[in-house]
Write a protein that holds these residues in place. Sequence first.
Motif, PDB file in Angstrom:
ATOM      1  N   VAL A 196      11.322  -4.693 -22.523  1.00 27.63           N
ATOM      2  CA  VAL A 196      11.832  -6.051 -22.259  1.00 27.63           C
ATOM      3  C   VAL A 196      10.822  -6.921 -21.522  1.00 27.63           C
ATOM      4  O   VAL A 196      10.924  -8.147 -21.526  1.00 27.63           O
ATOM      5  N   GLY A 197       9.850  -6.334 -20.880  1.00 25.94           N
ATOM      6  CA  GLY A 197       8.860  -7.162 -20.205  1.00 25.94           C
ATOM      7  C   GLY A 197       7.770  -6.314 -19.589  1.00 25.94           C
ATOM      8  O   GLY A 197       7.974  -5.139 -19.275  1.00 25.94           O
ATOM      9  N   THR A 198       6.575  -6.893 -19.457  1.00 25.29           N
ATOM     10  CA  THR A 198       5.472  -6.184 -18.815  1.00 25.29           C
ATOM     11  C   THR A 198       4.696  -7.162 -17.938  1.00 25.29           C
ATOM     12  O   THR A 198       4.451  -8.296 -18.347  1.00 25.29           O
ATOM     13  N   ARG A 199       4.374  -6.743 -16.716  1.00 21.32           N
ATOM     14  CA  ARG A 199       3.639  -7.608 -15.782  1.00 21.32           C
ATOM     15  C   ARG A 199       2.526  -6.820 -15.119  1.00 21.32           C
ATOM     16  O   ARG A 199       2.694  -5.643 -14.783  1.00 21.32           O
ATOM     17  N   GLN A 200       1.409  -7.474 -14.938  1.00 24.78           N
ATOM     18  CA  GLN A 200       0.278  -6.821 -14.291  1.00 24.78           C
ATOM     19  C   GLN A 200       0.072  -7.434 -12.910  1.00 24.78           C
ATOM     20  O   GLN A 200      -0.011  -8.662 -12.778  1.00 24.78           O
ATOM     21  N   ILE A 201       0.013  -6.574 -11.904  1.00 29.49           N
ATOM     22  CA  ILE A 201      -0.202  -7.025 -10.529  1.00 29.49           C
ATOM     23  C   ILE A 201      -1.655  -6.676 -10.164  1.00 29.49           C
ATOM     24  O   ILE A 201      -2.078  -5.545 -10.383  1.00 29.49           O
ATOM     25  N   PRO A 202      -2.409  -7.644  -9.619  1.00 30.64           N
ATOM     26  CA  PRO A 202      -3.844  -7.373  -9.393  1.00 30.64           C
ATOM     27  C   PRO A 202      -4.138  -6.524  -8.159  1.00 30.64           C
ATOM     28  O   PRO A 202      -5.008  -6.850  -7.359  1.00 30.64           O
ATOM     29  N   VAL A 203      -3.407  -5.456  -7.971  1.00 29.97           N
ATOM     30  CA  VAL A 203      -3.645  -4.543  -6.849  1.00 29.97           C
ATOM     31  C   VAL A 203      -3.603  -3.119  -7.383  1.00 29.97           C
ATOM     32  O   VAL A 203      -2.695  -2.771  -8.136  1.00 29.97           O
ATOM     33  N   GLY A 204      -4.593  -2.310  -7.010  1.00 29.24           N
ATOM     34  CA  GLY A 204      -4.609  -0.928  -7.496  1.00 29.24           C
ATOM     35  C   GLY A 204      -5.329  -0.009  -6.526  1.00 29.24           C
ATOM     36  O   GLY A 204      -5.535  -0.354  -5.353  1.00 29.24           O
ATOM     37  N   GLY A 205      -5.735   1.159  -7.036  1.00 30.37           N
ATOM     38  CA  GLY A 205      -6.366   2.186  -6.205  1.00 30.37           C
ATOM     39  C   GLY A 205      -7.640   1.723  -5.515  1.00 30.37           C
ATOM     40  O   GLY A 205      -7.984   2.221  -4.435  1.00 30.37           O
ATOM     41  N   ASP A 206      -8.355   0.792  -6.144  1.00 36.66           N
ATOM     42  CA  ASP A 206      -9.604   0.323  -5.524  1.00 36.66           C
ATOM     43  C   ASP A 206      -9.327  -0.399  -4.206  1.00 36.66           C
ATOM     44  O   ASP A 206     -10.161  -0.380  -3.295  1.00 36.66           O
ATOM     45  N   HIS A 207      -8.164  -1.020  -4.106  1.00 39.16           N
ATOM     46  CA  HIS A 207      -7.804  -1.681  -2.846  1.00 39.16           C
ATOM     47  C   HIS A 207      -7.547  -0.650  -1.751  1.00 39.16           C
ATOM     48  O   HIS A 207      -7.848  -0.889  -0.581  1.00 39.16           O
ATOM     49  N   ILE A 208      -7.010   0.484  -2.167  1.00 38.21           N
ATOM     50  CA  ILE A 208      -6.779   1.568  -1.195  1.00 38.21           C
ATOM     51  C   ILE A 208      -8.135   2.040  -0.657  1.00 38.21           C
ATOM     52  O   ILE A 208      -8.317   2.222   0.549  1.00 38.21           O
ATOM     53  N   THR A 209      -9.091   2.217  -1.587  1.00 38.68           N
ATOM     54  CA  THR A 209     -10.436   2.639  -1.176  1.00 38.68           C
ATOM     55  C   THR A 209     -11.026   1.636  -0.190  1.00 38.68           C
ATOM     56  O   THR A 209     -11.600   2.014   0.842  1.00 38.68           O
ATOM     57  N   ASN A 210     -10.882   0.359  -0.489  1.00 38.59           N
ATOM     58  CA  ASN A 210     -11.389  -0.690   0.420  1.00 38.59           C
ATOM     59  C   ASN A 210     -10.763  -0.574   1.797  1.00 38.59           C
ATOM     60  O   ASN A 210     -11.442  -0.683   2.813  1.00 38.59           O
ATOM     61  N   ASP A 211      -9.436  -0.379   1.805  1.00 38.99           N
ATOM     62  CA  ASP A 211      -8.732  -0.265   3.095  1.00 38.99           C
ATOM     63  C   ASP A 211      -9.256   0.920   3.903  1.00 38.99           C
ATOM     64  O   ASP A 211      -9.415   0.823   5.124  1.00 38.99           O
ATOM     65  N   ILE A 212      -9.536   2.027   3.207  1.00 37.18           N
ATOM     66  CA  ILE A 212     -10.041   3.222   3.904  1.00 37.18           C
ATOM     67  C   ILE A 212     -11.437   2.936   4.456  1.00 37.18           C
ATOM     68  O   ILE A 212     -11.764   3.280   5.596  1.00 37.18           O
ATOM     69  N   SER A 213     -12.237   2.246   3.631  1.00 37.48           N
ATOM     70  CA  SER A 213     -13.597   1.914   4.050  1.00 37.48           C
ATOM     71  C   SER A 213     -13.574   1.055   5.317  1.00 37.48           C
ATOM     72  O   SER A 213     -14.328   1.296   6.263  1.00 37.48           O
ATOM     73  N   VAL A 214     -12.678   0.091   5.375  1.00 37.85           N
ATOM     74  CA  VAL A 214     -12.572  -0.783   6.550  1.00 37.85           C
ATOM     75  C   VAL A 214     -11.988   0.006   7.734  1.00 37.85           C
ATOM     76  O   VAL A 214     -12.527  -0.013   8.845  1.00 37.85           O
ATOM     77  N   GLY A 215     -10.899   0.732   7.463  1.00 35.93           N
ATOM     78  CA  GLY A 215     -10.199   1.446   8.537  1.00 35.93           C
ATOM     79  C   GLY A 215     -11.054   2.521   9.192  1.00 35.93           C
ATOM     80  O   GLY A 215     -11.032   2.681  10.411  1.00 35.93           O
ATOM     81  N   PHE A 216     -11.823   3.251   8.385  1.00 41.16           N
ATOM     82  CA  PHE A 216     -12.641   4.345   8.928  1.00 41.16           C
ATOM     83  C   PHE A 216     -14.095   3.923   9.149  1.00 41.16           C
ATOM     84  O   PHE A 216     -14.927   4.775   9.490  1.00 41.16           O
ATOM     85  N   LYS A 217     -14.377   2.647   8.942  1.00 42.36           N
ATOM     86  CA  LYS A 217     -15.745   2.105   9.105  1.00 42.36           C
ATOM     87  C   LYS A 217     -16.765   2.967   8.361  1.00 42.36           C
ATOM     88  O   LYS A 217     -17.747   3.453   8.925  1.00 42.36           O
ATOM     89  N   THR A 218     -16.506   3.157   7.083  1.00 37.24           N
ATOM     90  CA  THR A 218     -17.403   3.992   6.279  1.00 37.24           C
ATOM     91  C   THR A 218     -17.698   3.316   4.940  1.00 37.24           C
ATOM     92  O   THR A 218     -17.072   2.292   4.609  1.00 37.24           O
ATOM     93  N   SER A 219     -18.659   3.865   4.206  1.00 37.59           N
ATOM     94  CA  SER A 219     -19.040   3.244   2.929  1.00 37.59           C
ATOM     95  C   SER A 219     -17.904   3.401   1.916  1.00 37.59           C
ATOM     96  O   SER A 219     -17.058   4.293   2.045  1.00 37.59           O
ATOM     97  N   LYS A 220     -17.940   2.535   0.888  1.00 37.78           N
ATOM     98  CA  LYS A 220     -16.897   2.619  -0.154  1.00 37.78           C
ATOM     99  C   LYS A 220     -16.966   3.958  -0.875  1.00 37.78           C
ATOM    100  O   LYS A 220     -15.945   4.540  -1.223  1.00 37.78           O
ATOM    101  N   GLU A 221     -18.205   4.453  -1.085  1.00 38.09           N
ATOM    102  CA  GLU A 221     -18.378   5.727  -1.805  1.00 38.09           C
ATOM    103  C   GLU A 221     -17.679   6.859  -1.042  1.00 38.09           C
ATOM    104  O   GLU A 221     -16.958   7.664  -1.605  1.00 38.09           O
TER     105      GLU A 221
END
Length: 437
Positions: free
Chosen positions: A226-251
């Motif tokens: 009946v419908g499909t929607r794409q939200i521009p948030v995914g696993g890469d945002h989680i990685t970014n949050d970890i990088s900021v939170g733990f002050k470490t590289s994205k890799e």
Amino acid sequence: MLVTQSTYVTLDIGSSSVRVMVGEVRRDSVNMIGVGEAKSRGIKKGAIVDIDETVNSIKEAVEKAERMINASINHVVVGITGNHIQMQRCHGVVAVSSEDREIGDEDVNRVMDTAQVVSIPPDREIIGLVPKQFILDSRDEIKDPRGMIGVRLEMEGTLITGSKSTILNMLRCVERAGLEIADILLQPLAAGDVALSEDEKALGVALVDLGGGSTTVTVFDQGDLVGTRQIPVGGDHITNDISVGFKTSKEEADLVKLNNGHAYVPTASDEEDDSFEVSKIGSREQQLFTQWQLANIIEPRLAETFELVDKEIKRMGYDELPGGFVLIGGSAKIPGIMELAEEIFDQNVRIAIPDYIGVREPYFTNGIGLMLFAHKHMRIQGKDLSAKLSQPGHQEQQGSKQVKREQVKKETPARNQSGGKGSVKDKVSNMFKSFFE
Ligand SMILES: Nc1ncnc2c1ncn2[C@@H]1O[C@H](COP(=O)(O)OP(=O)(O)OP(=O)(O)O)[C@@H](O)[C@H]1O
Ligand SMILES: [Mg+2]
């Protein structure tokens, strides 16, 4: 390798990875013979932002799959998704053509063609048609009218359209990578075919694809999408949050997510045994964190994503989905995600993983869905979507592929002129007729 009619190659162009899957389909079972995966560099939040990079990623993934199967790949079934996808109701009516008034394939094809003769804006393209019911001389709710006797055949269904420029950009990338497009399929519809049961689809269910750059929510009810929607948030945002939170590289943040990630604070481990070291960016200093601390970063982002999913479902007009929630996509691998989703949605949640050797991961569900969906098309319509694999080493065939690549390049501009032969519509007008199964 024996190339059979039922060999398919599917292409899932995602924000994190481009995946090529080669499989032989027999009935409803898949024998996976090759997978090629490449890091996706030209896709952001599910949309193509760099053609050349996307072409390179597709080529890399195809080459990896080719090496695995020891044959060259020329034809692919491509999945498409995104917010440009829209649905509209459609209706077709024809007089039954045969003298004995028995409905045949030709009548069904004609009624589906007439249903597609609707005015759609010039910037949109028909991707497919999902029949809801056929009506034969006022008898409604017919699923498959073939073999019945009647005079006037009608069909009511849903027409799926997409943005012409988005589709053409994607096709252009695929063609520039030297491939011919056997068909374009709405990816969530195909994934729903393998990930969801008929009962779930009848009751009302949400398929949530947790990808890298995006999350796609697709609702099925009374058996239909009946419908499909794409939200521009995914696993890469989680990685970014970890990088900021733990002050470490994205890799490093990504590695930490994959090795130690947890999505649900109440069940994440706070034991020292489960702690891990993370280097601080710009220094040699090592920091020690527990899984519980990591879950405190991951959980809020996923909770926010699920709340956005919930909002989209409500916007589609659904307050409750008795069939529950089914998760697919790479980010569905994070431990604890089911518990978190259950808490937020207050519904049954499960993760759909394809049950075939070599692809038992939730990020393969889309590719397997495309494969089985393509196979159904072929069986029902006699449409040839199978892969034209050619054996390497045969100088002629290798050469002919080269020629084909050149031809594709030359043909590309013509493809942009809408309506002509070889237009997207031409390629895909017979889609989704798998309804008859
Ligand atoms: N074991 C794991 N634990 C946590 N996250 C994971 C794991 N494996 C993969 N992921 C994450 O899944 C995401 C990729 O998922 P997927 O391959 O389904 O995305 P995609 O199809 O490329 O992107 P999109 O659908 O957004 O266009 C990445 O963010 C990756 O870090
Ligand atoms: Mg994806």
